[in-house]
Scaffold this motif. Structure first.
Motif, short mmCIF file in Angstrom:
data_model
loop_
_atom_site.label_atom_id
_atom_site.label_comp_id
_atom_site.label_asym_id
_atom_site.label_seq_id
_atom_site.Cartn_x
_atom_site.Cartn_y
_atom_site.Cartn_z
N PRO A 117 0.81 -1.23 0.00
CA PRO A 117 0.00 0.00 0.00
C PRO A 117 0.84 1.27 0.00
N SER A 118 2.08 1.25 0.47
CA SER A 118 2.90 2.47 0.54
C SER A 118 3.37 2.93 -0.84
N ARG A 119 3.36 2.03 -1.81
CA ARG A 119 3.85 2.41 -3.14
C ARG A 119 2.97 3.51 -3.75
N ASP A 136 4.13 7.48 -4.88
CA ASP A 136 3.90 8.09 -6.19
C ASP A 136 3.17 9.43 -6.06
N LEU A 137 2.21 9.51 -5.17
CA LEU A 137 1.48 10.76 -4.98
C LEU A 137 2.35 11.84 -4.36
N HIS A 138 3.23 11.47 -3.42
CA HIS A 138 4.15 12.45 -2.83
C HIS A 138 5.11 13.01 -3.87
N ARG A 139 5.63 12.17 -4.74
CA ARG A 139 6.54 12.67 -5.79
C ARG A 139 5.81 13.63 -6.71
N ARG A 173 -6.02 2.41 2.32
CA ARG A 173 -6.82 1.96 3.47
C ARG A 173 -8.30 1.86 3.09
N ALA A 174 -8.78 2.82 2.27
CA ALA A 174 -10.17 2.73 1.82
C ALA A 174 -10.40 1.51 0.94
N ALA A 175 -9.39 1.24 0.05
CA ALA A 175 -9.52 0.05 -0.80
C ALA A 175 -9.51 -1.22 0.02
N VAL A 176 -8.63 -1.24 1.04
CA VAL A 176 -8.55 -2.43 1.90
C VAL A 176 -9.87 -2.60 2.65
N GLU A 177 -10.41 -1.48 3.18
CA GLU A 177 -11.67 -1.57 3.92
C GLU A 177 -12.81 -2.02 3.00
#
Length: 438
Positions: A247-249, A253-256, A338-342
């Motif tokens: 999930p951190s990947r 990408d969004l931070h970059r 987290r939303a996708a996991v939920e």
């Protein structure tokens, strides 16, 4: 001359060109000198009257579509009640009852009726209509023993044929022997060679029914297992997706992307400020040389104007950058793993609940059907008869005693009761039961 009363009694239809043999009375009309023959009996030459009537009625009803194979209905798997249209005193009904109860005891409802003679066809048709009005009668057997064409003629008449055609349940024709044919055979849903053969066709063997139930249970169990395995594979596939494994990947990408937008915004603001400062310095150099005071005032106004425009530009750029930043943050939040996991967990819980509910419902339905079948088998079991006080007598060889002629004085016997058995020996044999018959 043939009067209408005699014409109505004919079994066949008079047609032009038909060769017939006539019997009647010759009379003389003296006024004109003419002979006249009043007919009392007419029969075709060659083929008999009944055979000709058979062919004429068969062709006419066939043209109406009464013999169409497309309207033939299949027999029920196991009828709730078997209806029989036959004579109550003949061997036919006894054969049907004996064969049916030997294979799988089902309730039999007899509609007694004459099967030959004048008016028999109307009574047979009425018996068929009475049986089809009984709600739990699922199939009807129209039966009669063998005989001549005259004996079987009631089953070649139109009332019987149309009653079979209009019947709401399947009808089996079991009239005569295998070589005998009637018009009822052509309109019925199934023709049986004999009455006992009709009972074998409509009543399945008990062991075959049990085997079918066992096979259905095994197929249902296999289908449930396959459905569970398919759902398990779907869950495993969802768990292997990248949004769940790393999930951190997506966050990286969004931070970059956000850092890149911030750098480009700062670079654009710096370039704009540098350009405006260069223009101000150029103006100062030109006005200061000619009219220093006026130039200073103009420059001061210009500078204030530029400052105002710069502030407006900075504010606009800042608002634009803030808007793009907000869009980027919104996109980032929408892609939050987290939303996708939920959501995946919610879907998984729903699938598990639906799978468990479906499996429980199918298992409950199967158990209910199986229990119903077992209950029906138990109610028809001969052991249930023993529980009501009856006994089953067998020879030493294990053969069931049905008649006094099977044993002799001194023969050992075994009497099976509902619970346990008794040993006995024959002391007297009476071939005729002297008790009062009910």
């Amino acid at each position: 001359m043939l009067f209408s009363r005699e014409a109505a009694r004919l079994k066949f239809k008079l047609e032009e060109g038909l060769a017939v043999r006539c019997r009647g009375r010759l009379t003389l009309y003296e006024a004109r000198g003419k002979f006249q023959m009043t007919l009392v009996e007419v029969e075709p030459t060659g083929a008999g009257a009944l055979a000709l009537a058979f062919e004429q009625l068969k062709q006419r009803l066939g043209a109406e579509g009464l013999f169409d194979p497309a309207r033939k209905r299949p027999l029920p798997f196991l009828p709730r009640r078997l209806g029989v249209v036959s004579s109550p005193s003949g061997a036919v009904i006894r054969d049907i009852v004996r064969v049916a109860h030997r294979r799988f005891p089902v309730p039999i409802l007899l509609a007694p009726t004459p099967v030959q003679g004048d008016g028999a066809s109307l009574q047979i048709a009425a018996a068929i209509r009475k049986l089809e009005a009984v709600p739990d009668v699922d199939v009807i057997i129209v039966a009669r023993g063998g005989g001549s064409l005259e004996d079987l003629w009631a089953f070649n008449e139109e009332p019987v044929v149309r009653a079979i055609f209009a019947c709401r349940v399947p009808v089996i024709s079991a009239v005569g022997h295998e070589t005998d044919f009637t018009i009822a055979d052509f309109v019925a849903d199934l023709r049986a060679p004999t009455p006992s053969g009709a009972a074998e066709l409509v009543v399945r063997e008990k062991l075959a029914v049990i085997a079918t139930l066992v096979d259905l249970y095994a197929r249902l169990k296999q289908a449930i297992a396959a459905e569970v395995e398919a759902r398990r594979e779907r869950v495993d596939y969802l768990l292997r997706r990248r949004v769940l494994t790393d999930p951190s990947r997506g966050l990286r990408d969004l931070h970059r992307r956000l850092d890149d937008l911030d750098g480009r915004l700062k670079q654009a603001i710096g370039a704009h400020v540098s350009t405006q400062g260069e223009r101000v310095r150029s103006l100062l150099r030109r006005r200061v040389l000619t009219e220093p005071t006026r130039a200073l005032r103009d420059l001061h106004r210009r500078l204030e104007e530029l400052r105002g425009r710069l502030r407006l530009g900075l504010r606009a750029n800042q608002r634009h950058a803030s808007h793009r930043l907000a869009l980027a943050m919104s996109a980032l939040r929408s892609r939050d793993p987290r939303a996708a996991v939920e959501s995946a967990h919610t879907l998984l819980s729903q699938l598990r609940g639906r799978l468990a509910s479906s499996a429980a419902h199918q298992a409950k339905t199967s158990r209910a059907r199986f229990a119903e079948a077992v209950g029906r088998l138990e109610s028809l079991s001969p052991l249930a008869v023993l529980s009501r006080g009856y006994g089953l007598t067998r020879l030493a060889s294990g053969e069931v005693v049905r008649s006094a002629t099977q044993v002799m004085v001194g023969d050992p016997l075994e009497i099976l009761l509902h619970r346990g058995a008794l040993g006995a020996r024959v002391t007297e044999v009476r071939e005729r039961d002297e008790r009062h018959q009910v």
